[in-house]
Motif scaffolding. Structure first.
Motif, PDB file in Angstrom:
ATOM      1  N   THR A 210      -0.832  17.233 -33.397  1.00 24.80           N
ATOM      2  CA  THR A 210      -1.459  17.973 -33.697  1.00 24.80           C
ATOM      3  C   THR A 210      -2.347  17.926 -34.894  1.00 24.80           C
ATOM      4  OG1 THR A 210      -0.707  20.621 -33.320  1.00 24.80           O
ATOM      5  CG2 THR A 210      -3.044  20.115 -34.271  1.00 24.80           C
ATOM      6  N   GLN A 211      -3.819  16.655 -34.516  1.00 24.68           N
ATOM      7  CA  GLN A 211      -4.512  16.577 -34.890  1.00 24.68           C
ATOM      8  C   GLN A 211      -6.239  17.693 -36.159  1.00 24.68           C
ATOM      9  OE1 GLN A 211      -5.587  13.812 -37.387  1.00 24.68           O
ATOM     10  NE2 GLN A 211      -4.541  13.460 -36.346  1.00 24.68           N
ATOM     11  N   ALA A 212      -6.360  17.825 -36.798  1.00 31.87           N
ATOM     12  CA  ALA A 212      -7.876  18.078 -37.185  1.00 31.87           C
ATOM     13  C   ALA A 212      -8.731  17.234 -37.638  1.00 31.87           C
ATOM     14  CB  ALA A 212      -7.649  19.898 -38.338  1.00 31.87           C
ATOM     15  N   PHE A 213     -10.080  18.181 -37.160  1.00 36.07           N
ATOM     16  CA  PHE A 213     -11.196  16.977 -37.469  1.00 36.07           C
ATOM     17  C   PHE A 213     -12.507  17.736 -38.222  1.00 36.07           C
ATOM     18  CE2 PHE A 213      -9.108  15.670 -33.146  1.00 36.07           C
ATOM     19  CZ  PHE A 213      -8.735  13.948 -33.752  1.00 36.07           C
ATOM     20  N   SER A 214     -12.949  17.187 -38.958  1.00 38.00           N
ATOM     21  CA  SER A 214     -13.780  17.797 -39.886  1.00 38.00           C
ATOM     22  C   SER A 214     -15.575  16.709 -40.229  1.00 38.00           C
ATOM     23  CB  SER A 214     -13.556  18.894 -41.238  1.00 38.00           C
ATOM     24  OG  SER A 214     -14.603  18.859 -42.216  1.00 38.00           O
ATOM     25  N   SER A 215     -16.810  17.270 -39.222  1.00 41.68           N
ATOM     26  CA  SER A 215     -17.617  16.559 -39.295  1.00 41.68           C
ATOM     27  C   SER A 215     -18.315  16.627 -40.709  1.00 41.68           C
ATOM     28  CB  SER A 215     -18.663  17.215 -38.388  1.00 41.68           C
ATOM     29  OG  SER A 215     -20.100  16.228 -38.433  1.00 41.68           O
ATOM     30  N   LEU A 216     -18.566  15.347 -41.550  1.00 41.09           N
ATOM     31  CA  LEU A 216     -19.329  15.893 -43.231  1.00 41.09           C
ATOM     32  C   LEU A 216     -20.841  16.114 -42.601  1.00 41.09           C
ATOM     33  CD1 LEU A 216     -18.602  12.454 -44.184  1.00 41.09           C
ATOM     34  CD2 LEU A 216     -18.141  15.129 -44.859  1.00 41.09           C
ATOM     35  N   TYR A 217     -21.231  16.332 -41.417  1.00 40.83           N
ATOM     36  CA  TYR A 217     -22.785  16.648 -40.723  1.00 40.83           C
ATOM     37  C   TYR A 217     -23.393  17.858 -40.055  1.00 40.83           C
ATOM     38  CZ  TYR A 217     -21.930  11.552 -41.728  1.00 40.83           C
ATOM     39  OH  TYR A 217     -21.523   9.961 -42.373  1.00 40.83           O
ATOM     40  N   ASN A 218     -22.251  18.231 -40.167  1.00 35.65           N
ATOM     41  CA  ASN A 218     -22.617  19.733 -39.559  1.00 35.65           C
ATOM     42  C   ASN A 218     -22.980  19.848 -38.064  1.00 35.65           C
ATOM     43  OD1 ASN A 218     -22.199  21.864 -42.325  1.00 35.65           O
ATOM     44  ND2 ASN A 218     -24.253  20.958 -42.752  1.00 35.65           N
ATOM     45  N   THR A 219     -22.241  18.298 -38.005  1.00 29.51           N
ATOM     46  CA  THR A 219     -23.113  18.995 -36.489  1.00 29.51           C
ATOM     47  C   THR A 219     -21.325  18.901 -35.208  1.00 29.51           C
ATOM     48  OG1 THR A 219     -21.527  16.199 -36.232  1.00 29.51           O
ATOM     49  CG2 THR A 219     -24.256  16.708 -36.708  1.00 29.51           C
ATOM     50  N   ARG A 220     -21.821  19.337 -33.927  1.00 26.97           N
ATOM     51  CA  ARG A 220     -19.883  19.982 -33.106  1.00 26.97           C
ATOM     52  C   ARG A 220     -19.975  18.346 -32.884  1.00 26.97           C
ATOM     53  NH1 ARG A 220     -21.331  21.678 -27.734  1.00 26.97           N
ATOM     54  NH2 ARG A 220     -22.405  19.722 -27.698  1.00 26.97           N
ATOM     55  N   LEU A 221     -18.242  18.748 -32.621  1.00 29.28           N
ATOM     56  CA  LEU A 221     -17.323  17.301 -32.349  1.00 29.28           C
ATOM     57  C   LEU A 221     -17.183  17.644 -30.605  1.00 29.28           C
ATOM     58  CD1 LEU A 221     -14.929  17.629 -35.649  1.00 29.28           C
ATOM     59  CD2 LEU A 221     -16.560  16.018 -34.497  1.00 29.28           C
ATOM     60  N   THR A 222     -17.147  16.770 -30.180  1.00 25.95           N
ATOM     61  CA  THR A 222     -16.021  16.280 -29.275  1.00 25.95           C
ATOM     62  C   THR A 222     -15.430  15.837 -28.381  1.00 25.95           C
ATOM     63  OG1 THR A 222     -18.698  16.935 -28.072  1.00 25.95           O
ATOM     64  CG2 THR A 222     -16.941  15.786 -26.621  1.00 25.95           C
ATOM     65  N   VAL A 223     -14.696  16.213 -27.986  1.00 26.85           N
ATOM     66  CA  VAL A 223     -12.920  15.370 -27.252  1.00 26.85           C
ATOM     67  C   VAL A 223     -13.472  14.400 -26.053  1.00 26.85           C
ATOM     68  CG1 VAL A 223     -11.049  14.703 -27.318  1.00 26.85           C
ATOM     69  CG2 VAL A 223     -11.850  16.375 -29.084  1.00 26.85           C
ATOM     70  N   HIS A 224     -13.549  13.282 -26.541  1.00 29.67           N
ATOM     71  CA  HIS A 224     -13.474  12.445 -24.680  1.00 29.67           C
ATOM     72  C   HIS A 224     -11.959  12.116 -24.495  1.00 29.67           C
ATOM     73  CE1 HIS A 224     -18.459  12.888 -23.981  1.00 29.67           C
ATOM     74  NE2 HIS A 224     -17.543  12.280 -25.307  1.00 29.67           N
ATOM     75  N   PHE A 225     -11.680  12.086 -23.444  1.00 28.34           N
ATOM     76  CA  PHE A 225     -10.252  11.535 -22.672  1.00 28.34           C
ATOM     77  C   PHE A 225     -10.904  10.778 -21.991  1.00 28.34           C
ATOM     78  CE2 PHE A 225     -10.195  15.763 -23.586  1.00 28.34           C
ATOM     79  CZ  PHE A 225      -8.761  16.307 -23.842  1.00 28.34           C
TER      80      PHE A 225
END
Length: 302
Positions: A210-225
């Motif tokens: 499991t991995q948690a991600f957090s953006s400092l810029y209040n933008t969405r996050l997208t995972v690309h496979f």
């Protein structure tokens, strides 16, 4: 920036000279990676990268400027990436400049190029004409560029030329910044700098990471496979994605797969990704292969 509509004009009179060294190139707004590479193009640091810049940095402003006879001719210039031929380039930025009342004429290549931009770009009350290439080029995984009262005409190529390219950007970003090479998905924690690249290699059948991600810029996050490799036809991966840093947050996806997936995005600036390995026969663990892996990357999105 010019106040009271007092225009600034940037012009290269040596544009038609056969010696490319007399061509001043253009203006490049880009993330300020520390590099010893020499360039004859003026660069303006307009970055939001916490590794290299102050998080409180404000966007640059380019208002009431005429740019004539700029750009570089590709046939006479050696450049790593073609987007740097344009009269004005926004390259790999997270916080983008503000453009208003810009006139770009007679560029040796494209008028403006927006490449791998990480937030919305707005161009207002501007003219791009008589350039040898396209008027405006957008080459990125985002492509959120807003044109407001912009006149584009009589260019050698398209008025607006748009290309979406995820794979090419992943290669470029890793070449330009070594810390972006693939990391172990199971051993990395608290990722806040993007884009970030990972390889998931299960230690055994039936295991998860499991991995948690957090953006400092209040933008969405997208995972690309990017790629999925399985050594046995019975092998399956499962991905769970939550809209937050904990698995009590809303579940966005729960997918079992053995081939590349479409990209998945959060609604907030936080994301939890859980990757698991399994066999399609739940009583069998013989499908695990040490070469089983997933390559993926996570980016700020708009």
């Amino acid at each position: 920036m010019a106040y009271n509509k007092q225009y600034i004009r940037l012009q290269c009179d040596g544009f038609f000279d056969p010696f490319v060294v007399l061509n001043w190139g253009g203006i490049v707004f880009e993330r300020n990676f520390q590099s010893k590479e020499l360039s004859d193009i003026p660069h303006i640091s307009d970055s939001a990268s916490p590794l290299f810049n102050d998080l409180k940095q404000q966007p640059s402003i380019l208002n009431y400027v005429d740019i004539l006879h700029a750009g570089l001719r590709p046939e006479l210039t050696i450049r790593s990436y073609a987007e740097r031929y344009a009269a004005v380039t926004v390259f790999d930025n997270l916080i983008n400049p503000i453009f208003d009342n810009i006139t770009i004429l007679y560029s040796a290549s494209d008028g403006m190029n927006f490449s791998n931009v990480g937030s919305s770009v707005r161009l207002r009350n501007s003219v791009l004409a008589y350039n040898r290439g396209h008027g405006i080029v957008v080459t990125s995984r985002y492509g959120n560029v807003t044109l407001d009262n912009v006149h584009i005409h009589d260019n050698g190529g398209d008025g607006v030329h748009y290309t979406l390219n995820n794979t090419e950007w992943s290669v470029r970003e890793q070449e330009e910044s070594p810390q972006r090479l693939y990391k172990s998905f199971c051993e990395t924690a608290n990722t806040v700098e993007f884009p970030n690249y990972f390889t998931y290699r299960p230690s055994a059948a039936g295991t998860c990471c499991t991995q948690a991600f957090s953006s400092l810029y209040n933008t969405r996050l997208t995972v690309h496979f990017q790629s999925v490799f399985v050594g046995d036809y019975r092998t399956r991966f499962r991905v769970e994605i939550y809209d937050g840093k904990f698995d009590i947050m809303p579940l966005l996806a729960n997918i079992t797969f053995n081939r590349t997936l479409e990209s998945l995005s959060s609604y907030s600036n936080e994301l939890l990704v859980r990757l698991c390995h399994s066999c399609d026969n739940v009583r069998s663990r013989a499908c695990w292969n040490q070469s089983d892996r997933i390559q993926l990357y996570v980016v700020n999105d708009i």
